[in-house]
Design a protein around this motif. Structure first.
Motif, mmCIF file in Angstrom:
data_model
loop_
_atom_site.group_PDB
_atom_site.id
_atom_site.type_symbol
_atom_site.label_atom_id
_atom_site.label_comp_id
_atom_site.label_asym_id
_atom_site.label_seq_id
_atom_site.Cartn_x
_atom_site.Cartn_y
_atom_site.Cartn_z
ATOM 1 N N LEU A 47 0.820 -1.178 0.133
ATOM 2 C CA LEU A 47 -0.011 -0.139 -0.055
ATOM 3 C C LEU A 47 0.749 1.217 -0.048
ATOM 4 O O LEU A 47 0.665 2.105 -0.681
ATOM 5 C CB LEU A 47 -0.947 -0.024 1.309
ATOM 6 N N THR A 51 1.051 4.274 -3.010
ATOM 7 C CA THR A 51 0.248 5.662 -2.824
ATOM 8 C C THR A 51 1.369 6.626 -2.952
ATOM 9 O O THR A 51 2.536 6.503 -2.610
ATOM 10 C CB THR A 51 -0.319 5.651 -1.292
ATOM 11 N N PRO A 55 0.063 7.527 -8.273
ATOM 12 C CA PRO A 55 -0.488 6.269 -7.906
ATOM 13 C C PRO A 55 -0.264 5.370 -8.687
ATOM 14 O O PRO A 55 -0.211 5.449 -9.843
ATOM 15 C CB PRO A 55 -1.882 6.646 -7.712
ATOM 16 N N TYR A 316 3.194 5.719 7.028
ATOM 17 C CA TYR A 316 2.050 5.907 5.903
ATOM 18 C C TYR A 316 1.283 6.815 6.569
ATOM 19 O O TYR A 316 0.729 8.027 5.619
ATOM 20 C CB TYR A 316 1.650 4.710 5.800
ATOM 21 N N HIS A 320 0.706 10.387 4.293
ATOM 22 C CA HIS A 320 -0.532 10.329 3.167
ATOM 23 C C HIS A 320 -1.985 10.716 3.907
ATOM 24 O O HIS A 320 -2.972 10.800 2.853
ATOM 25 C CB HIS A 320 -0.747 8.900 2.355
#
Length: 352
Positions: A47, A51, A55, A316, A320
């Motif tokens: 993931l 991201t 993308p 993460y 993000h």
């Protein structure tokens, strides 16, 4: 009137691995927990690689990792995003094991390298190398290791009174940590503006500037230290019963304790030299791992997997989910602050 027959506890199921004269006993639940955590870590890593401002799909990520994808996708995954993800995994595992070592040695869930001052000592040593010597990453590791070891010796000497009790070490470590925090602030204020800004940003605990060189060098050091920690895991578990009980089982207590302290400080120093002090992962990880594995004491393997997952997930969120990209240390402070308050409250109630 029925009589309830008490159940007999025959112990936990274990997995025994034998090879010649070497035998390793593993609890089945710990093996299953580590497998589940490994799947969660792999999913979070994919993931994180997907991201960003550009993308990608899971297929593109897997193709780039296996070498079937070239061009811009390969550069984004392998050269730009993968070093950060690898650093989060390796450094998180190192911090988890370091916290497990100190919490096991001191038999206290508050025994975190950051709280008892070892992380601040490593940060002080690294700051001196950055601001005075302007050294390389290897020199940063050396400075952080010397700073952490000097802090460990100082805390132990100041806390020693007919032995060094765990809670006294923690209280002294908190005081030493506060003093070193003030010293670190003074060093930054006395430095040039560019160096001060760089050191302050790095001191928040960030993976922004991590390169493949730091991942490879730091990962090699951490791999050796994790191997040493695994070799010392059995005497570590035996010393949780007390020094006398461990000695009666053939454990050389002081060499084992010294080796574990060296390994724990070296793990913290290696991470601090690469990314700055990432707070609270060492505090939270061992207790989460112990509750998941339901072990009597703290085990290293679940702590390593939980630390890797927590560091990667925090990074993460910092990159993000937050309104603006943040250092990973800010997210871990937010997550760990509440847990620290909970531990302090439970420890105070236990001693009343």
């Amino acid at each position: 009137m029925s009589t309830r027959i008490p159940q007999v506890d025959f112990g936990r199921r274990v997995l025994v691995l034998r090879r010649r004269r070497i035998a390793v006993r593993l609890q089945w639940r710990s093996v299953v927990v580590c497998a589940v955590l490994a799947v969660a870590v792999a999913g979070t890593a994919v993931l994180a690689l997907m991201t960003g401002s550009y993308p990608l799909s899971p297929g593109q990520v897997l193709s780039a990792l296996t070498g079937r994808e070239t061009g811009i996708v390969h550069d984004i995954v392998v050269e730009w995003r993968l070093p950060r993800v690898a650093a989060a995994l390796v450094f998180g595992a190192a911090l988890g094991v370091s916290g497990a070592v100190f919490q096991s040695l001191l038999r206290n869930p508050l025994a975190d390298p950051g709280i008892i001052g070892f992380s601040h000592g490593s940060y002080t040593g690294a700051l001196i190398v950055i601001l005075v010597v302007n050294g390389t990453y290897v020199q940063l590791v050396g400075g952080a290791l010397l700073g952490g070891m000097a802090t460990a010796v100082a805390v132990y000497v100041l806390a020693y009174r007919r032995g060094a009790q765990g809670f006294r070490l923690i209280i002294v470590g908190i005081g030493v940590s506060a003093m070193l925090g003030s010293l670190n602030t003074w060093l930054i204020l006395m430095a040039d503006l560019d160096q001060a800004m760089s050191a302050a940003a790095w001191g928040a605990g960030s993976l922004n500037g991590v390169s493949w060189d730091q991942v490879v060098i730091g990962g090699a050091c951490i791999a050796v230290l994790l191997l040493l920690a695994g070799m010392l895991s059995r005497p570590m578990r035996q010393m949780e019963l007390g020094d006398d009980a461990a000695a009666s089982q053939g454990v050389r207590v002081w060499p084992a304790r010294l080796g574990l302290i060296l390994v724990g400080v070296a793990l913290t120093a290696t991470v601090t030299a690469a990314s700055g002090p990432i707070a609270f992962i060492s505090l939270v990880t061992p207790q989460i791992a112990r509750r998941l594995a339901r072990t009597a004491g703290i085990t290293l393997a679940p702590a390593a997997f939980v630390g890797a997952l927590l560091c990667l997930a925090s990074d993460y969120l910092a990159q993000h989910v937050a309104p603006t990209p943040l250092p990973v240390g800010i997210i871990t402070v937010v997550l760990g602050g509440g847990y620290l308050g909970y531990l302090l409250f439970t420890e105070a109630r236990r001693r009343l």
